[in-house]
Design an enzyme around this catalytic site. Structure first.
Site, PDB file in Angstrom:
ATOM      1  N   GLU A  45      15.740  97.741  42.413  1.00  0.00           N
ATOM      2  CA  GLU A  45      14.835  96.728  41.858  1.00  0.00           C
ATOM      3  C   GLU A  45      15.634  95.631  41.148  1.00  0.00           C
ATOM      4  O   GLU A  45      16.579  95.921  40.403  1.00  0.00           O
ATOM      5  CB  GLU A  45      13.872  97.404  40.878  1.00  0.00           C
ATOM      6  CG  GLU A  45      12.799  96.518  40.295  1.00  0.00           C
ATOM      7  CD  GLU A  45      11.812  97.295  39.433  1.00  0.00           C
ATOM      8  OE1 GLU A  45      10.755  96.727  39.097  1.00  0.00           O
ATOM      9  OE2 GLU A  45      12.093  98.459  39.098  1.00  0.00           O
ATOM     10  N   LYS A 114       5.621  92.793  43.408  1.00  0.00           N
ATOM     11  CA  LYS A 114       5.185  94.052  42.817  1.00  0.00           C
ATOM     12  C   LYS A 114       3.738  93.904  42.338  1.00  0.00           C
ATOM     13  O   LYS A 114       3.380  92.890  41.732  1.00  0.00           O
ATOM     14  CB  LYS A 114       6.099  94.412  41.641  1.00  0.00           C
ATOM     15  CG  LYS A 114       5.966  95.810  41.080  1.00  0.00           C
ATOM     16  CD  LYS A 114       7.054  96.046  40.030  1.00  0.00           C
ATOM     17  CE  LYS A 114       7.035  97.463  39.487  1.00  0.00           C
ATOM     18  NZ  LYS A 114       8.124  97.684  38.491  1.00  0.00           N
ATOM     19  N   CYS A 175       9.288 100.657  42.405  1.00  0.00           N
ATOM     20  CA  CYS A 175       9.366 101.504  41.210  1.00  0.00           C
ATOM     21  C   CYS A 175       8.021 102.052  40.740  1.00  0.00           C
ATOM     22  O   CYS A 175       7.518 103.026  41.269  1.00  0.00           O
ATOM     23  CB  CYS A 175      10.069 100.749  40.090  1.00  0.00           C
ATOM     24  SG  CYS A 175      10.723 101.841  38.789  1.00  0.00           S
ATOM     25  N   PRO A 357      33.585 109.074  13.171  1.00  0.00           N
ATOM     26  CA  PRO A 357      33.733 109.915  11.978  1.00  0.00           C
ATOM     27  C   PRO A 357      33.421 111.366  12.365  1.00  0.00           C
ATOM     28  O   PRO A 357      32.283 111.678  12.718  1.00  0.00           O
ATOM     29  CB  PRO A 357      32.695 109.354  11.008  1.00  0.00           C
ATOM     30  CG  PRO A 357      32.375 107.974  11.532  1.00  0.00           C
ATOM     31  CD  PRO A 357      32.512 108.084  13.013  1.00  0.00           C
ATOM     32  N   LEU A 358      34.411 112.221  12.334  1.00  0.00           N
ATOM     33  CA  LEU A 358      34.278 113.601  12.799  1.00  0.00           C
ATOM     34  C   LEU A 358      34.144 114.516  11.590  1.00  0.00           C
ATOM     35  O   LEU A 358      35.103 114.753  10.859  1.00  0.00           O
ATOM     36  CB  LEU A 358      35.500 113.979  13.645  1.00  0.00           C
ATOM     37  CG  LEU A 358      35.433 115.237  14.505  1.00  0.00           C
ATOM     38  CD1 LEU A 358      34.262 115.173  15.477  1.00  0.00           C
ATOM     39  CD2 LEU A 358      36.730 115.424  15.271  1.00  0.00           C
ATOM     40  N   SER A 359      32.929 115.043  11.388  1.00  0.00           N
ATOM     41  CA  SER A 359      32.633 115.758  10.148  1.00  0.00           C
ATOM     42  C   SER A 359      32.870 117.259  10.229  1.00  0.00           C
ATOM     43  O   SER A 359      32.906 117.931   9.203  1.00  0.00           O
ATOM     44  CB  SER A 359      31.170 115.520   9.761  1.00  0.00           C
ATOM     45  OG  SER A 359      30.303 116.172  10.695  1.00  0.00           O
ATOM     46  N   GLY A 360      32.973 117.787  11.430  1.00  0.00           N
ATOM     47  CA  GLY A 360      33.067 119.235  11.571  1.00  0.00           C
ATOM     48  C   GLY A 360      31.722 119.886  11.796  1.00  0.00           C
ATOM     49  O   GLY A 360      31.621 121.111  11.882  1.00  0.00           O
ATOM     50  N   GLY A 361      30.655 119.070  11.910  1.00  0.00           N
ATOM     51  CA  GLY A 361      29.320 119.593  12.171  1.00  0.00           C
ATOM     52  C   GLY A 361      28.927 119.454  13.633  1.00  0.00           C
ATOM     53  O   GLY A 361      29.666 118.906  14.459  1.00  0.00           O
TER      54      GLY A 361
END
Length: 726
Positions: A45, A114, A175, A357-361
């Site tokens: 489309e 359409k 679609c 930001p890697l927090s460990g969660g």
């Protein structure tokens, strides 16, 4: 042996308003279709412009460039001697329509607008387009002069008509028309249309493909026919990922299926089909009785045969056989959909990589693992598929010149150059466990990792506040108030956002300075990744403009429950046993001091479980229920666990928190749409952000509880309910 023909459909990775790149993909798809012997090629489309142009569809420039691009396509040497079905916007009598353009050897046979627009959920087509006037209405369309100059063609037909070749009849739908209760394909089929195309810009959503496949099957199961489904694939510039999966179906049987998730720009799917199979399949009385009463569609004649004469067919060529549909597990979808979306976003934004930001969660872990899946896909595209576009994009993102011969030996080689992670802790509030989990995950994925504490910045800000106001804010556990307790947590959360953007902007410069080969420098800065899941956003369990505020958020449309399942799946699929520790650890924001008696817990702070939030989200958005409707529904779902009064308390608590935190959703980081109860305020979930109390609904529930008497405080007897049901 019947009348065999090879047909082609495709998935294209188009980019809204990228007329040069989109045209290149279209021509390449036609080239590949012809190379596979196809006599018909169907595209997605609005493929010339890209689907997600939004208000650009209101601009005359967009329509002008569309015709300019089409003019070059239809005279291109590689686009001759094949019937083409191409998607584009068209203005007719000063009204803009979403159209299909049927072309053969440089001449436009039909423009088919359409008739049913997508105008809910993520779609606002009625803002840009108008549905066509009605079934079987056809008019003359006067072509632009640039088209007339090509072959002298001044006009063509526009409207709800079909194409009649020497050997068959073709119809098109677009679609949303497939999803309507009475789709055009039904009437087309009854009027003898044997090949029906559907060109889509259909977005990915968890578990959605099953529904799409059943609709496509159903389009030809009842009354027969050949169905070609084309779709866009990739991120075209906004929040949706289009998941391809082009298909060819014959009489309800799928004979060809493309990939659902891919980094390729062009994917062409072909099948050899027998037109006689359709005619034989349709030879039953009930269908024929309806067919004789079917009003006819205008047929546009095309002097072409899609199939060879039966006598000329190579006996070694046979129709393509039915295949088993490929479905991904939901956990696989979570890894693949956002990963493909992120790669498109990164390479098209021309930045140097990602910062997380890697927090460990669980949430930041899931985000990091999705990036790992992205690097795996890029590695495969570069080393196994030898995809030139993927190689070019990877070299640029990784800071290599376009002439470089460097190639990664593993996905971690890519991650080391473009993925940056940082653990931002507080000595008093952060635990050694989360710090270690973050470091271990970064090492396994290959990210460039930094471990730091923000205590000095935090205490400097608190000291400044105290100096200005002579007021010392304290945590509640140390004698503070709820207001001071929340304010001190928010300082940490917002400082992490500020620090994240500082690192994202300057880490490429720092690494260039420290590199042995400084000339191989990364362009731009890093895109900051957010990692707030859909459930926490729904509840408002986030700080406005904290580290959930970012450039993009891969998991913002995914529930906590699904994220945990995804991590456990990735543990085995990616051979990363350390991931189990993220799921087993209690979810915590680590914004309050850790003591021997207390560790902050997210579900306790929220006052609601993640499983309950998923339920609230579905009832609120998908089933469109307010407090009264939700309470009534949950009386049946939760009556074996909670009394009617307890259910009322929970429902009221949810709507209270939703109302007071609704303003936060207006600032959510753009995230890839993934679930049908997404909370993306800017496009998907359109609600006001200033809410009154829902007292009218609450009073209605309270009157009902009063009428129940003692039963309002009693949990239903499960066994008795089962007996009553039986």
């Amino acid at each position: 042996m019947g009348h065999l023909t090879t047909l082609a459909t495709c998935s294209l990775n188009q980019w809204a308003m990228d007329f040069i790149g989109n045209q290149k993909n279209i021509i390449e798809s036609i080239r590949q279709a012809k190379a596979k012997g196809a006599s018909l090629r169907v595209g997605p489309e609005l493929e010339i412009t890209g689907y997600g142009c939004l208000d650009h569809f209101l601009e005359s420039d967009t329509l002008l460039h569309t015709w300019e691009s089409l003019a070059e396509i239809i005279v291109h040497p590689d686009c001759q001697d094949i019937l083409l079905d191409i998607g584009l916007p068209v203005r007719h009598r000063d009204v803009v329509y979403n159209c299909r353009c049927i072309v053969y050897n440089g001449r436009i046979l039909l423009i088919r607008p359409k008739m049913s627009l997508a105008n809910d959920s993520n779609y606002y087509e009625a803002r840009y387009f108008v549905p066509w006037k009605g079934s079987r209405i056809v008019e003359d369309f006067y072509l632009p002069r640039m088209i007339e100059k090509l072959h002298g063609q001044r006009k063509c037909r526009i409207g709800d008509a079909v194409i009649s070749t020497r050997d068959t009849c073709l119809g098109t739908e677009t679609c949303e028309e497939l999803w309507t209760p009475h789709n055009p394909g039904i009437n087309y089929g009854l009027d003898g249309v044997e090949i029906l195309s559907n060109s889509s810009g259909s977005h990915w959503e968890l578990r959605k493909l099953h529904t799409r496949v059943e609709l496509i099957r159903g389009a030809t199961t009842k009354a027969g026919g050949i169905y070609l489904y084309a779709n866009q694939q990739g991120c075209d510039g906004e929040r949706m990922y289009y998941d391809g999966c082009a298909m060819i179906v014959v009489n309800g049987k799928i004979v060809a299926q493309g990939s659902q998730f891919s980094l390729h720009q062009v994917e062409v799917v072909t099948a050899t089909v027998d037109l006689e199979e359709v005619r034989t399949y349709r030879n039953f009385k009930s269908r024929n009785m309806q067919a004789i009463n079917q009003p006819s569609f205008e047929r546009i004649e095309a002097d072409i045969s899609l199939s060879d004469d039966a006598e000329d067919v190579d006996p070694s060529i046979a129709p393509t056989q039915e295949i088993e549909v490929k479905y991904h597990l939901p956990e696989e979808e979570i890894s693949l959909g956002p990963a493909c979306w992120m790669w498109d976003f990164l390479r098209r934004s021309r930045q140097a990589g990602f910062f997380l930001p890697l927090s460990g969660g669980v949430d930041s872990c899931a985000t990091a693992v999705i990036v790992h899946q992205m690097t795996r896909l890029v590695f495969q595209a570069v080393t196994e598929d030898k995809d030139p576009q993927a190689i070019s994009d990877m070299l640029r993102v990784c800071g290599e010149p376009s002439t470089s011969t460097w190639r990664p030996t593993c996905p971690q080689d890519i991650a080391t150059r473009m993925f940056h992670t940082t653990y931002m802790g507080m000595k008093e509030n952060s635990s050694p466990d989360t710090r270690k989990r973050a470091a271990d995950l970064a090492a396994a994925i290959g990210s460039y990792h930094i471990d730091l504490d923000i205590d000095t910045v935090y205490h400097a800000l608190v000291t400044l506040f105290t100096t200005v106001t002579t007021f010392v804010p304290k945590y509640s556990m140390y004698g503070g108030t709820p207001a001071t307790n929340l304010a001190l947590q928010n300082i940490q959360a917002r400082l992490r956002m500020v620090m994240a953007y500082l690192l994202a902007q300057l880490l490429p410069t720092v690494r260039q300075r420290n590199a042995k080969n400084p000339e191989n420098s990364n362009p731009g800065s890093l895109l900051v990744l957010g990692s707030a899941n859909v459930d926490e956003s729904l509840r408002g369990y986030l700080t406005k403009y904290d580290c959930s505020s970012a450039d993009i958020n891969p998991i913002g449309g995914i529930s906590k429950i699904d994220l945990k399942r995804f991590i456990l799946w990735a543990d085995g699929s990616f051979d990363m046993p350390l991931l189990k520790s993220f799921v087993s650890a209690p979810p915590t924001a680590e914004l309050l001091p850790i003591t021997e008696e207390y560790v902050q817990d997210d579900e306790t702070d929220m006052g609601v479980t993640y499983a309950e939030l998923s339920t609230y989200g579905t009832l609120r958005r998908v089933e469109r229920l307010g407090p009264w409707g939700m309470w009534s529904k949950l009386l049946h779902q939760w009556s074996d666990k909670l009394s009617p009064k307890d259910i009322y308390t929970k429902v009221r608590f949810f709507f209270y928190n939703y109302g007071i935190n609704r303003h936060k959703l207006t600032t959510l980081t753009p995230s890839v749409h993934a679930v049908n109860y997404g909370v993306d305020d800017n496009r998907y979930d359109m609600r006001q952000f200033l809410y009154p109390s829902m007292d009218w609904a609450y009073r209605k529930i309270e009157r009902r509880l009063e009428a129940m008497g003692e039963r309002a405080e009693v949990v239903a007897d499960t066994d008795r309910r089962k007996e009553h049901t039986l």
